[in-house]
Design an enzyme around this catalytic site. Structure first.
Site, PDB file in Angstrom:
ATOM      1  CD  GLU A 302      20.181  22.397 -33.164  1.00  0.00           C
ATOM      2  OE1 GLU A 302      19.282  23.102 -33.650  1.00  0.00           O
ATOM      3  OE2 GLU A 302      21.359  22.405 -33.591  1.00  0.00           O
ATOM      4  CE  LYS A 359      18.588  27.174 -33.822  1.00  0.00           C
ATOM      5  NZ  LYS A 359      19.041  26.107 -34.765  1.00  0.00           N
ATOM      6  CB  CYS A 410      22.420  25.468 -33.380  1.00  0.00           C
ATOM      7  SG  CYS A 410      23.376  24.886 -34.808  1.00  0.00           S
TER       8      CYS A 410
END
Length: 532
Positions: A302, A359, A410
Site C-alpha cells: 500500500e 481501498k 490494509c
C-alpha cells in the site's frame, strides 16, 4: 473494633470481586492474540463473566453491567494495545502532547466500544437467569454472533473472538469455510457457556447468588454440561481437521509465480524527497531482481510510491516494467475529482494501467475523520497528503492479465465480506497490500492472522506485501509458506495457484448467525408460551 474493621474490609473485597474477576478474564482473552498468542485461553476466558452475569442477579442499578463492561475493556484494550504505536506523530507535524492525546483517545474509544458491546450482550443474559441452561447457551451464542455481525458492518472493526485462534489453531479456523468467522466465534461462546453452566449447576451448589460462594466452593462440577462442552470441543476440532486435511488441487496451468517487494520505507520519510527517492530505488531494484528470477508478476505494498496516478508513468519503476515486461501491482494514490483514493494499480507487460482497486474500508481518524464538521478542527488526519481521502466503491472487481483477483488494501483484511463477495464474483487468488509501519510489531502479526483467516474462508492462495513487515505467502489451508522479517528490506518469489472453488461461506454467506437468532428466538417464545 479490629474484628469490625476486618469484616468491613472483607465486605469491600467481596463487593469488588466481581469487577476484578471480570476485568481479569477479559485481559486473559486479550492475551490470546499477538504478541502473547495464548490462543487456548479463548476457550475458558468467557466462563467467569458468564457465571457472574447469570448468578449475580442481586446486583441491580447502575453497577449491574459494570463487570461485562470491564470484561470488554480488558479484552479489546489488551488485544488492540498496538494502537499506541502511532505515537509520537511528530513526523506528521503533530506535536508530542497532542499526539499522545490522539493516541489515547483512539485506544480508549475502541476499548469503551468493546465494553458497550459486551454490556449489551450481558443485558440479554441477565434476563435469562431463570431460564433453562441450554436456552441460555443457545441465546447467548446467537446474541454474541449477532452483535459481532452488527459491529463488523460498521467502519470500526478488528477484534472478533474468531481471530483469537489465528494463526495458531488452523484446524478450528477452518470452520470459517462453513459460515465465515462467526462459526468460530459461535464455537468459542458455546464451549465457554457450557463450561460456565457446568460450574453454575455443579453438585453441592444450589442457587446461591453470592459471589463469594459462587467462586469459592469446591471444584465438583463434572456433570453433563462439562461432558457436552468436552464433546463439542472435540467434535468441532474433528470437523475442522477434516476440512484442513483435504488435499489442495494444484493444476500446472493454474500456477502463478508472484514476487513481493518489501520496501522498508519508514513512514516518517513519506513527505520528504529522500523518502520518495528511496521508495523508487528500493521498489525498482526489487522489481528488476524478481523479474530476472522469472516471476509472472510483482506485488508492492500500500502506497509503495506515495504519488498520484498521473505521476506514476514517469517513475523509474514503470520504466522498468516497460523494459522487463513483467506485470506489476503498484500501490499509489488514485484521483477522484478534488479527492484521492488509496489504490492498487495493475500495470501490464507494456507498462499500461489496465485495472485499479480503490481501498473501500478507511481507518476512522487515521484516514478520515468521523463527524468531520465537529471533530475536524480537533483531530488531524494521519495521511501524508493534504487532499481529502475518499473510499472506493463497495462492489469493485479487480481483473488482471491472469484472471480476476481478490484485492485487499490494509485495514480491509478485518472485513471478511470484502473477500467473500469478490470470491463469489470469480476472484481466483488474493492480493493483500498493506502498510503497517506506524505500529508496533504485534499489529502486523495480528494483520497476518486476519489474512490467514480470509485465505481459509475463501479457499484461496494469498500473497501479502507490506512496507516494513510482515509480508507473506499463504496457502488455502492458512499455512504460511514464507514470511518476511520485520523492519527489513526483502524480495521473495513464490508459486501460488488460481482457484475457482466456492466454500459454503462464499456461496451462502453467514447463514449460521440468522439460524441461531431465529432458532433461539423461537425456542424462547415456545418456552414462554408453555409457562403461561
Amino acid at each position: 473494633m479490629q474484628k469490625k474493621q476486618n469484616k468491613k474490609q472483607r465486605e469491600r473485597l467481596t463487593a469488588l470481586l466481581p469487577y476484578l474477576i471480570a476485568l481479569a478474564s477479559g485481559i486473559l482473552m486479550g492475551l490470546t492474540v499477538a504478541p502473547v498468542g495464548a490462543w487456548f485461553l479463548a476457550w475458558i476466558a468467557l466462563v467467569p463473566l458468564w457465571v457472574l452475569v447469570v448468578t449475580v442477579t442481586s446486583t441491580k442499578g447502575k453497577n449491574q453491567f459494570l463487570p461485562p463492561f470491564l470484561w470488554g475493556i480488558g479484552y479489546h484494550g489488551v488485544a488492540l494495545s498496538w494502537i499506541t504505536g502511532i505515537h509520537p506523530m511528530t513526523w506528521l507535524g503533530v506535536p508530542w502532547l497532542p499526539s499522545l492525546a490522539i493516541t489515547l483517545f483512539c485506544w480508549g474509544f475502541i476499548s469503551v466500544l468493546g465494553g458497550i458491546f459486551v454490556a449489551i450482550w450481558a443485558a440479554v443474559m441477565v434476563r435469562l437467569a431463570g431460564q433453562k441452561p441450554w436456552l441460555r447457551i443457545l441465546i447467548g451464542t446467537a446474541i454474541w454472533c449477532g452483535l459481532e455481525s452488527l459491529w463488523s458492518a460498521g467502519p470500526l472493526w478488528w477484534s472478533s473472538l474468531a481471530y483469537t485462534q489465528s494463526p495458531h489453531n488452523l484446524v478450528i479456523v477452518h470452520l470459517g469455510q462453513l459460515s465465515g468467522p462467526n462459526t468460530v466465534t459461535a464455537a468459542i461462546v458455546a464451549v465457554n457457556g457450557l463450561i460456565a453452566e457446568g460450574w453454575i449447576n455443579r453438585r453441592g451448589t444450589e442457587g446461591t447468588e453470592k459471589i463469594s460462594s459462587v467462586f469459592s466452593a469446591p471444584l465438583r462440577f463434572v456433570n453433563k454440561y462439562l461432558a457436552i462442552a468436552t464433546g463439542l470441543l472435540i467434535s468441532l476440532h474433528l470437523i475442522g481437521f477434516i476440512l484442513y486435511s483435504r488435499p489442495i488441487a494444484q493444476l500446472p496451468e493454474a500456477a502463478l509465480k508472484v514476487g513481493i517487494v518489501q520496501g522498508n520505507i519508514p513512514n516518517r520519510l513519506l513527505r520528504s524527497s529522500e523518502g520518495f527517492r528511496r521508495a523508487q530505488e528500493n521498489y525498482t531494484s526489487g522489481y528488476i531482481t524478481l523479474a530476472n528470477q522469472g516471476v509472472d508478476a510483482v506485488l508492492t505494498p500500500e502506497g509503495a510510491l506515495p504519488i498520484f496516478q498521473r505521476n506514476l508513468l514517469g517513475t523509474a519503476l514503470v520504466a522498468a516494467v516497460k523494459e522487463k515486461g513483467v506485470v506489476a501491482w503498484i500501490g499509489a494514490f488514485g484521483e477522484r475529482g478534488d479527492s484521492y483514493t488509496i489504490s492498487l494499480f495493475t500495470f501490464n507487460s507494456k507498462g499500461e494501467i489496465v485495472s485499479r482497486y480503490d481501498k473501500a474500508k478507511l481507518v476512522p481518524l487515521g484516514e478520515y475523520i468521523p463527524f468531520e464538521g465537529i471533530l475536524g478542527g480537533l483531530v488531524q488526519r494521519l495521511s501524508p497528503l493534504d487532499a481529502h481521502q475518499v473510499p472506493g466503491s463497495a462492489n469493485q472487481l479487480f481483473d488482471t492479465p491472469f484472471g480476476r483477483a481478490i484485492a485487499s488494501i490494509c485495514y480491509e483484511s478485518a472485513f471478511p465480506e470484502q473477500f467473500r463477495r469478490q470470491a463469489a464474483m470469480g476472484g481466483q487468488f488474493i492480493l493483500s497490500s498493506s502498510n503497517d509501519a506506524h505500529y508496533t510489531a504485534s499489529m502486523p502479526f495480528q494483520h497476518h492472522a486476519q489474512d490467514i483467516m480470509r485465505a481459509i474462508e475463501t479457499d484461496r492462495w494469498s500473497a501479502r506485501a507490506t512496507n516494513t513487515g510482515y509480508s507473506a505467502f499463504v496457502d488455502p489451508h492458512g499455512r504460511t509458506l514464507w514470511m518476511s522479517g520485520y523492519n527489513t528490506y526483502e524480495t521473495h518469489a513464490e508459486t501460488i495457484y488460481r482457484r475457482q472453488t466456492q466454500t459454503l461461506y462464499v456461496r451462502w454467506n453467514d447463514w449460521l448467525t440468522p439460524l441461531l437468532l431465529i432458532s433461539s428466538g423461537g425456542a424462547w417464545l415456545i418456552i414462554r408460551g408453555m409457562n403461561k
